[in-house]
Design a protein around this motif. Structure first.
Motif, PDB file in Angstrom:
ATOM      1  N   PHE A   1       0.826  -1.209   0.000  1.00  0.00           N
ATOM      2  CA  PHE A   1       0.000   0.000   0.000  1.00  0.00           C
ATOM      3  C   PHE A   1       0.861   1.259   0.000  1.00  0.00           C
ATOM      4  O   PHE A   1       2.063   1.224   0.305  1.00  0.00           O
ATOM      5  CB  PHE A   1      -0.943   0.016   1.208  1.00  0.00           C
ATOM      6  CG  PHE A   1      -0.263   0.100   2.548  1.00  0.00           C
ATOM      7  CD1 PHE A   1       0.016   1.327   3.137  1.00  0.00           C
ATOM      8  CD2 PHE A   1       0.099  -1.046   3.233  1.00  0.00           C
ATOM      9  CE1 PHE A   1       0.645   1.412   4.371  1.00  0.00           C
ATOM     10  CE2 PHE A   1       0.735  -0.981   4.469  1.00  0.00           C
ATOM     11  CZ  PHE A   1       1.004   0.254   5.039  1.00  0.00           C
TER      12      PHE A   1
ATOM     13  N   SER B   1      -8.620  -0.924  -0.812  1.00  0.00           N
ATOM     14  CA  SER B   1      -8.264  -1.738  -1.976  1.00  0.00           C
ATOM     15  C   SER B   1      -9.026  -1.335  -3.234  1.00  0.00           C
ATOM     16  O   SER B   1      -8.664  -1.752  -4.330  1.00  0.00           O
ATOM     17  CB  SER B   1      -8.511  -3.224  -1.677  1.00  0.00           C
ATOM     18  OG  SER B   1      -9.894  -3.546  -1.752  1.00  0.00           O
TER      19      SER B   1
ATOM     20  N   ARG C   1       3.049  -6.320 -13.315  1.00  0.00           N
ATOM     21  CA  ARG C   1       2.582  -5.448 -12.245  1.00  0.00           C
ATOM     22  C   ARG C   1       2.323  -4.031 -12.745  1.00  0.00           C
ATOM     23  O   ARG C   1       1.388  -3.367 -12.284  1.00  0.00           O
ATOM     24  CB  ARG C   1       3.605  -5.451 -11.098  1.00  0.00           C
ATOM     25  CG  ARG C   1       3.655  -6.794 -10.376  1.00  0.00           C
ATOM     26  CD  ARG C   1       4.712  -6.836  -9.295  1.00  0.00           C
ATOM     27  NE  ARG C   1       4.695  -8.131  -8.610  1.00  0.00           N
ATOM     28  CZ  ARG C   1       5.517  -8.472  -7.629  1.00  0.00           C
ATOM     29  NH1 ARG C   1       6.454  -7.625  -7.229  1.00  0.00           N
ATOM     30  NH2 ARG C   1       5.426  -9.668  -7.056  1.00  0.00           N
TER      31      ARG C   1
ATOM     32  N   GLU D   1      -5.691  -0.447 -12.696  1.00  0.00           N
ATOM     33  CA  GLU D   1      -6.250   0.130 -11.477  1.00  0.00           C
ATOM     34  C   GLU D   1      -6.531   1.625 -11.667  1.00  0.00           C
ATOM     35  O   GLU D   1      -7.570   2.131 -11.247  1.00  0.00           O
ATOM     36  CB  GLU D   1      -5.289  -0.082 -10.312  1.00  0.00           C
ATOM     37  CG  GLU D   1      -5.186  -1.517  -9.827  1.00  0.00           C
ATOM     38  CD  GLU D   1      -6.460  -1.987  -9.146  1.00  0.00           C
ATOM     39  OE1 GLU D   1      -7.137  -1.162  -8.493  1.00  0.00           O
ATOM     40  OE2 GLU D   1      -6.781  -3.179  -9.278  1.00  0.00           O
ATOM     41  N   ARG D   2      -5.594   2.340 -12.279  1.00  0.00           N
ATOM     42  CA  ARG D   2      -5.799   3.772 -12.514  1.00  0.00           C
ATOM     43  C   ARG D   2      -6.992   4.006 -13.431  1.00  0.00           C
ATOM     44  O   ARG D   2      -7.796   4.922 -13.221  1.00  0.00           O
ATOM     45  CB  ARG D   2      -4.533   4.388 -13.119  1.00  0.00           C
ATOM     46  CG  ARG D   2      -3.411   4.573 -12.108  1.00  0.00           C
ATOM     47  CD  ARG D   2      -2.329   5.477 -12.657  1.00  0.00           C
ATOM     48  NE  ARG D   2      -1.627   4.869 -13.770  1.00  0.00           N
ATOM     49  CZ  ARG D   2      -0.534   4.127 -13.630  1.00  0.00           C
ATOM     50  NH1 ARG D   2      -0.041   3.891 -12.430  1.00  0.00           N
ATOM     51  NH2 ARG D   2       0.064   3.614 -14.696  1.00  0.00           N
TER      52      ARG D   2
ATOM     53  N   ALA E   1      -1.209  -2.057 -12.576  1.00  0.00           N
ATOM     54  CA  ALA E   1      -1.328  -0.700 -12.020  1.00  0.00           C
ATOM     55  C   ALA E   1      -2.044   0.222 -12.995  1.00  0.00           C
ATOM     56  O   ALA E   1      -2.857   1.064 -12.604  1.00  0.00           O
ATOM     57  CB  ALA E   1       0.058  -0.151 -11.687  1.00  0.00           C
TER      58      ALA E   1
ATOM     59  N   LEU F   1      -2.548  -1.449  -2.959  1.00  0.00           N
ATOM     60  CA  LEU F   1      -2.206  -1.690  -4.355  1.00  0.00           C
ATOM     61  C   LEU F   1      -2.287  -3.158  -4.737  1.00  0.00           C
ATOM     62  O   LEU F   1      -2.615  -3.488  -5.882  1.00  0.00           O
ATOM     63  CB  LEU F   1      -0.795  -1.173  -4.647  1.00  0.00           C
ATOM     64  CG  LEU F   1      -0.515   0.302  -4.320  1.00  0.00           C
ATOM     65  CD1 LEU F   1       0.939   0.626  -4.601  1.00  0.00           C
ATOM     66  CD2 LEU F   1      -1.441   1.205  -5.117  1.00  0.00           C
ATOM     67  N   ALA F   2      -1.935  -4.045  -3.793  1.00  0.00           N
ATOM     68  CA  ALA F   2      -1.862  -5.461  -4.157  1.00  0.00           C
ATOM     69  C   ALA F   2      -1.761  -6.333  -2.921  1.00  0.00           C
ATOM     70  O   ALA F   2      -1.441  -5.855  -1.823  1.00  0.00           O
ATOM     71  CB  ALA F   2      -0.643  -5.709  -5.057  1.00  0.00           C
TER      72      ALA F   2
ATOM     73  N   ALA G   1       6.494   1.770  -2.098  1.00  0.00           N
ATOM     74  CA  ALA G   1       5.297   1.414  -1.326  1.00  0.00           C
ATOM     75  C   ALA G   1       5.716   0.737  -0.028  1.00  0.00           C
ATOM     76  O   ALA G   1       6.872   0.331   0.135  1.00  0.00           O
ATOM     77  CB  ALA G   1       4.395   0.485  -2.137  1.00  0.00           C
TER      78      ALA G   1
END
Length: 235
Positions: free
Chosen positions: A58, A184, A130, A137-138, A134, A69-70, A91
């Motif tokens: 995070f 999350s 990864r 996610e954005r 990411a 983040l994961a 992170a």
């Protein structure tokens, strides 16, 4: 959107002799629940190979909140980016429950990769995966509502960590409190509580303390839409 890495964990993808050689470079370490493994902005360069358990990755926001983040599990590495580019950690990583691992000094890790191009290619492939996750996610944060992001997250957790029940439901025993579940999906705890209430009222989920039962996974997939990760539920 995906919280848990897709595909084969890196340690499992290595040739058996390479896995043994890599782990021999480090020192076994057991982490307790909530213990910090890596700290954001720290200048350390060691790599942690997870043997069992889960870790939470995070970042802290400017308002003092955190965004998860994961989740990283058995067979995965954390900290390899700083080991390779020697820049501060991007992170924080903490143990989610008891976690067994091997801590490998950064210089030894770099030496291992320099002498093993096949392993180096696997690490680069993991980093690329990864980065793609990411990006997803954005995109999710920018275009999807909280209910859709939460449905996608619960669908993923049911698929990757759930335990099927005789009645067709799936129990998610992952020890994520509601504020972490909110973190999350990049939302407030209040927004997630409201979304969970909608899912309960529709009979899709049933909640208890740090335990959630997905009564029907198909509505979650439909609510998630394009945000649902590949694969099906664990039923």
């Amino acid at each position: 959107m995906s919280l848990i890495e897709q595909g084969q964990p890196l340690l499992d993808a290595l040739r058996p002799q390479d896995r043994v050689a890599l782990l021999a470079l480090g020192v076994p370490r057991r982490y307790g629940a909530g213990e910090v493994i890596l700290s954001e902005q720290a200048t350390t360069s060691y790599v942690v190979a997870i043997l069992s358990g889960l870790a939470v990755v995070f970042v802290e926001t400017g308002r003092g909140n955190r965004v998860i983040l994961a989740l990283r599990g058995a067979g995965e590495l954390v900290g390899e980016q700083s080991a390779m580019d020697r820049r501060p950690r991007s992170a924080t990583v903490t143990a989610l429950g008891r976690m067994d691992a091997v801590v490998i000094p950064g210089d030894r890790f770099r030496g291992f990769l320099a002498g093993n191009p096949a392993a180096g290619a696997l690490v680069l492939r993991q980093l690329s995966s990864r980065l793609r996750s990411a990006d997803g996610e954005r995109r999710s944060l920018a275009s999807e509502k909280v209910l859709q992001r939460l449905a996608a997250r619960l669908f993923e957790l049911a698929h990757r960590t759930g335990h099927p029940n005789p009645d067709g439901s799936v129990t998610i025993d992952l020890a994520l409190p509601q504020h972490d579940l909110a973190a999350s999906v990049g939302a407030t705890r209040e927004a997630v509580a409201k979304a969970l209430r909608v899912l309960r009222e529709r009979g899709i989920v049933r909640t208890a303390a740090r335990r959630l039962v997905v009564m029907d996974v198909e509505p979650l997939r439909l609510l998630a839409g394009d945000g649902a990760p590949p694969g099906g539920p664990a039923v």
